[in-house]
Design a protein around this motif. Structure first.
Motif, PDB file in Angstrom:
ATOM      1  N   SER A 200      42.493  29.237  42.848  1.00 51.69           N
ATOM      2  CA  SER A 200      41.442  30.262  42.856  1.00 51.69           C
ATOM      3  C   SER A 200      40.180  29.763  42.168  1.00 51.69           C
ATOM      4  O   SER A 200      39.059  30.102  42.552  1.00 51.69           O
ATOM      5  CB  SER A 200      41.918  31.533  42.157  1.00 51.69           C
ATOM      6  N   ARG A 201      40.355  28.926  41.125  1.00 53.08           N
ATOM      7  CA  ARG A 201      39.191  28.389  40.434  1.00 53.08           C
ATOM      8  C   ARG A 201      38.420  27.447  41.359  1.00 53.08           C
ATOM      9  O   ARG A 201      37.184  27.459  41.409  1.00 53.08           O
ATOM     10  CB  ARG A 201      39.585  27.664  39.154  1.00 53.08           C
ATOM     11  N   ALA A 202      39.173  26.638  42.120  1.00 55.10           N
ATOM     12  CA  ALA A 202      38.521  25.730  43.069  1.00 55.10           C
ATOM     13  C   ALA A 202      37.698  26.531  44.084  1.00 55.10           C
ATOM     14  O   ALA A 202      36.586  26.144  44.448  1.00 55.10           O
ATOM     15  CB  ALA A 202      39.561  24.867  43.779  1.00 55.10           C
ATOM     16  N   GLU A 203      38.247  27.669  44.524  1.00 53.15           N
ATOM     17  CA  GLU A 203      37.495  28.513  45.473  1.00 53.15           C
ATOM     18  C   GLU A 203      36.237  29.086  44.803  1.00 53.15           C
ATOM     19  O   GLU A 203      35.145  29.050  45.363  1.00 53.15           O
ATOM     20  CB  GLU A 203      38.373  29.663  45.966  1.00 53.15           C
ATOM     21  N   ALA A 204      36.416  29.608  43.589  1.00 51.10           N
ATOM     22  CA  ALA A 204      35.306  30.286  42.901  1.00 51.10           C
ATOM     23  C   ALA A 204      34.174  29.321  42.580  1.00 51.10           C
ATOM     24  O   ALA A 204      33.006  29.706  42.552  1.00 51.10           O
ATOM     25  CB  ALA A 204      35.812  30.958  41.631  1.00 51.10           C
ATOM     26  N   THR A 205      34.520  28.074  42.308  1.00 46.74           N
ATOM     27  CA  THR A 205      33.497  27.100  41.932  1.00 46.74           C
ATOM     28  C   THR A 205      33.111  26.204  43.107  1.00 46.74           C
ATOM     29  O   THR A 205      32.357  25.252  42.937  1.00 46.74           O
ATOM     30  CB  THR A 205      33.987  26.203  40.766  1.00 46.74           C
ATOM     31  N   GLY A 206      33.623  26.506  44.307  1.00 46.46           N
ATOM     32  CA  GLY A 206      33.379  25.663  45.473  1.00 46.46           C
ATOM     33  C   GLY A 206      31.977  25.856  46.050  1.00 46.46           C
ATOM     34  O   GLY A 206      31.272  26.805  45.712  1.00 46.46           O
ATOM     35  N   PHE A 207      31.612  24.945  46.945  1.00 46.43           N
ATOM     36  CA  PHE A 207      30.305  24.993  47.612  1.00 46.43           C
ATOM     37  C   PHE A 207      30.159  26.219  48.516  1.00 46.43           C
ATOM     38  O   PHE A 207      29.062  26.712  48.725  1.00 46.43           O
ATOM     39  CB  PHE A 207      30.140  23.773  48.544  1.00 46.43           C
ATOM     40  N   PHE A 208      31.281  26.645  49.143  1.00 46.20           N
ATOM     41  CA  PHE A 208      31.165  27.495  50.331  1.00 46.20           C
ATOM     42  C   PHE A 208      31.757  28.893  50.135  1.00 46.20           C
ATOM     43  O   PHE A 208      32.348  29.462  51.036  1.00 46.20           O
ATOM     44  CB  PHE A 208      31.839  26.805  51.536  1.00 46.20           C
ATOM     45  N   THR A 209      31.647  29.429  48.911  1.00 40.98           N
ATOM     46  CA  THR A 209      32.022  30.829  48.690  1.00 40.98           C
ATOM     47  C   THR A 209      30.895  31.508  47.914  1.00 40.98           C
ATOM     48  O   THR A 209      30.155  30.851  47.193  1.00 40.98           O
ATOM     49  CB  THR A 209      33.301  30.962  47.824  1.00 40.98           C
ATOM     50  N   VAL A 210      30.781  32.831  48.089  1.00 39.07           N
ATOM     51  CA  VAL A 210      29.962  33.626  47.184  1.00 39.07           C
ATOM     52  C   VAL A 210      30.915  34.442  46.318  1.00 39.07           C
ATOM     53  O   VAL A 210      32.087  34.593  46.650  1.00 39.07           O
ATOM     54  CB  VAL A 210      29.008  34.582  47.939  1.00 39.07           C
TER      55      VAL A 210
ATOM     56  N   ASP B 144      21.514  27.626  43.072  1.00 40.30           N
ATOM     57  CA  ASP B 144      22.474  28.257  42.163  1.00 40.30           C
ATOM     58  C   ASP B 144      22.090  27.861  40.747  1.00 40.30           C
ATOM     59  O   ASP B 144      22.582  26.875  40.201  1.00 40.30           O
ATOM     60  CB  ASP B 144      23.901  27.809  42.507  1.00 40.30           C
ATOM     61  N   GLY B 145      21.160  28.646  40.173  1.00 40.32           N
ATOM     62  CA  GLY B 145      20.620  28.314  38.862  1.00 40.32           C
ATOM     63  C   GLY B 145      21.605  28.565  37.731  1.00 40.32           C
ATOM     64  O   GLY B 145      21.363  28.178  36.591  1.00 40.32           O
ATOM     65  N   TRP B 146      22.724  29.236  38.025  1.00 41.18           N
ATOM     66  CA  TRP B 146      23.732  29.454  36.981  1.00 41.18           C
ATOM     67  C   TRP B 146      24.655  28.248  36.836  1.00 41.18           C
ATOM     68  O   TRP B 146      24.870  27.746  35.750  1.00 41.18           O
ATOM     69  CB  TRP B 146      24.577  30.696  37.321  1.00 41.18           C
TER      70      TRP B 146
ATOM     71  N   TYR C 292      26.919  25.467  41.843  1.00 43.45           N
ATOM     72  CA  TYR C 292      28.125  25.368  42.684  1.00 43.45           C
ATOM     73  C   TYR C 292      27.830  25.610  44.169  1.00 43.45           C
ATOM     74  O   TYR C 292      28.455  25.020  45.035  1.00 43.45           O
ATOM     75  CB  TYR C 292      29.154  26.442  42.289  1.00 43.45           C
ATOM     76  N   LYS C 293      26.939  26.554  44.459  1.00 42.41           N
ATOM     77  CA  LYS C 293      26.882  27.141  45.805  1.00 42.41           C
ATOM     78  C   LYS C 293      25.822  26.469  46.683  1.00 42.41           C
ATOM     79  O   LYS C 293      24.691  26.246  46.248  1.00 42.41           O
ATOM     80  CB  LYS C 293      26.571  28.644  45.702  1.00 42.41           C
ATOM     81  N   ALA C 294      26.200  26.225  47.913  1.00 41.75           N
ATOM     82  CA  ALA C 294      25.347  25.450  48.823  1.00 41.75           C
ATOM     83  C   ALA C 294      24.475  26.353  49.681  1.00 41.75           C
ATOM     84  O   ALA C 294      24.936  27.356  50.225  1.00 41.75           O
ATOM     85  CB  ALA C 294      26.214  24.566  49.712  1.00 41.75           C
TER      86      ALA C 294
END
Ligand code: ZN
Length: 557
Positions: A157-167, A250-252, A255-257
């Motif tokens: 779940s962490r990999a998903e949350a920090t992945g390129f392709f999820t919000v 993704d200024g936080w 992570y996000k593309a």
């Protein structure tokens, strides 16, 4: 439906006081018509064309579908940047006053109501500060809340949350959860996939067909790996890059593309020139102006470079200061297996050259030097700069211990390495001229062109590696008498001193790299990575020269 109550107020054209979650926002005075026109004029309109005449009918038809897919990317990217964007765009589009038109024009350049060249200051009334979290995280969430939530997740779940392709969104229970792009942006991605599949059905080029089919599948499955590999293997007259790539918005967390597209045509003449240069690289390495023991007797394989001309760009790939080159993919798994590719956008470079660099040369260079500024010299040096990153010391030995230049030079590395690629690029071009491999006329144009280009690079400061690396070179050339300032404040190249100055600086930087000499690198940056007063006076003359271009994609139909 607006996702945040204050959007309704914007649609009604009201300056509103914003909700408690937008603590930093204030209703500031926004630029009037004259100010907006001045801000917009920093981007010189430029026609971006590409020669499609060599494309057979099948490829032109495929290209038309790709252009269609590219136009869809803009709407998706607007929503990624900020949930309020579609409403603001709608509101501005309906305002036919001169001020409304000016706001719309500047919105379309920035793809948002924030001016990227002015620290993201809003230029439309009632707009909050730009949210660092873009629209990748819930508008009412804090960075700490998201961080804490991520820390409670299992590995998958962490990999998903920090992945390129999820919000990250809130579920009906108010709790945070990851939502894949394929779900969040489903209607857009279905249309984009359909346009890519149509193009795949039309092209006769197998590697292009494969990229388009796998990328269309990725839009729906949210698994981009196979299509990134297919992109690395592209060998076709049409070179498309379309999908979620860069994470700067993704200024936080980074992570996000963001979605972007560059639909381009391969430049065959430049591709041939590149391969000709590539065959010279070992000879250049064997003759670098450094102690022979620092030379590499067997250069490794080079990262691929594609030179292309843009037909159309969109989304994150077309706003504010325009992209002139990029390295992709960003997915480390693909980079480990297939490496990455550098794509150079030649017609964008050409437009920047004519709209920005030529005016800079006219304003800052001595009259005798102005006519020598040439696009061919400019672009040839950019190509050589890229190739020179692969030459000179890389893996080194420090006190008998194996290491790398990057590791030893630490925070100074990027600046030193960019200066190396620039100055060694000049050294290499001079050597190719001397050996009759390049036309002798290049010698008359490349140093002057480099000087104008250097002033462009440091015009907006020396906080990043390219700009500071350029400052080091200008100051070294000034001290060597290879660049001089005339009494009227213009500057000029002294060719008789330049050749030696370039060789000397190439030797100094490469030897410093070979030694992994961090103290020497730090001193070089402190003493020479500065804007001297005479250089600043030259830069001060550039106030009315455009910063960049606003492209019009005239080949996209
Ligand atoms: Zn570089």
């Amino acid at each position: 439906m607006p996702r945040h109550p204050f959007l309704t107020a914007i649609v009604l054209g009201l300056a509103v006081s914003l909700g408690p979650t937008r603590s930093t926002s204030t209703v500031m005075s926004t630029p009037d018509l004259a100010a907006l026109q001045k801000m917009t004029a920093r981007f010189a309109p430029a026609d971006i064309g590409a020669d499609l005449s060599a494309l057979p009918a099948s490829e032109r038809a495929a290209l038309a579908s790709l252009v269609e897919a590219t136009r869809l990317v803009d709407a998706l990217f607007l929503r990624q940047l900020w949930a309020g964007n579609p409403a603001v765009l709608m509101h501005l589009s309906a305002d036919e006053s001169p001020l409304g038109r000016a706001r719309l024009a500047y919105f379309l350049i920035n793809k948002s109501p924030w001016s990227a060249l002015d620290d993201d200051a809003p230029f439309v009334p009632g707009i909050p500060s730009k949210p660092a979290s873009a629209n990748y995280y819930p508008a009412d969430a804090t960075k700490t809340e998201v961080e804490q939530w991520i820390s409670t997740l299992d590995d998958r779940s962490r990999a998903e949350a920090t992945g390129f392709f999820t919000v990250i969104r809130r579920g009906p229970d108010g709790r945070l959860r990851s939502v894949p792009y394929s779900q969040e942006y489903q209607p857009d991605l279905l249309m984009m996939a359909s346009a890519l599949r149509k193009a795949a059905g039309l092209t006769a080029q197998p590697t292009l067909k494969r990229f388009l089919e796998t990328r269309a599948a990725a839009f729906l499955s949210n698994d981009y790996y196979e299509s990134d590999v297919a992109w690395m293997e592209l060998d076709a007259s049409i070179e498309p890059t379309i999908g979620p790539y860069e994470t700067y918005e993704d200024g936080w967390f980074g992570y996000k593309a963001a979605f972007e597209a560059f639909i381009t045509i391969r430049d065959d003449a430049e591709t041939r020139r590149l391969s000709r240069f590539s065959s010279e690289l070992q000879e250049l390495e064997d003759n670098l102006p450094i102690d022979p023991r620092y030379r590499n007797p067997r250069l490794g394989g080079l990262a691929p470079i594609a030179v292309v001309n843009v037909v159309i760009a969109s989304g994150d790939g077309n706003r504010g200061v325009q992209t002139a080159a990029f390295n992709l993919p960003n997915d480390e798994r693909v980079v480990a297996q297939k490496g990455s590719k550098r794509v150079m956008l030649k017609n964008m470079q050409e437009a920047k050259f004519s709209k920005v660099l030529v005016p800079i040369a006219r304003t800052t260079l001595a009259a005798s030097d102005q006519d020598r500024v040439s696009f061919d010299a400019f672009f040839t040096h950019i190509l050589m700069h890229e190739l020179m990153h692969g030459l000179g010391p890389q893996t080194i030995s420090v006190g008998g211990r194996p290491s790398t230049v990057r590791h030893e030079l630490k925070e100074t590395y990027s600046t030193i390495e960019e200066a190396k690629a620039d100055v060694a690029g000049l050294w290499a071009l001079q050597r190719l001229v001397d050996r009759g491999r390049l036309d002798a006329s290049l010698e008359q144009t490349m140093y002057v062109t480099f000087l104008a280009s250097a002033l462009r690079s440091i015009r907006f400061g020396i906080t990043e590696a390219h700009g500071r690396g350029v400052a080091i070179q200008i100051n070294k050339f000034l001290d060597a008498g290879a660049v001089v300032f005339n009494s009227d404040g213009t500057c000029a190249v002294r060719h008789e001193a330049m050749k030696q100055a370039v060789t000397d600086l190439t030797r100094e930087i490469m030897t410093l790299e070979a030694h992994g000499d961090h103290p020497a690198a730090t001193e070089l940056l402190q003493r020479f990575g500065v804007v001297r007063p005479e250089v600043q006076r030259a830069l001060d003359r550039l106030a009315d020269v455009p910063v960049d271009i606003a492209p019009r994609f005239v080949a996209a139909g």
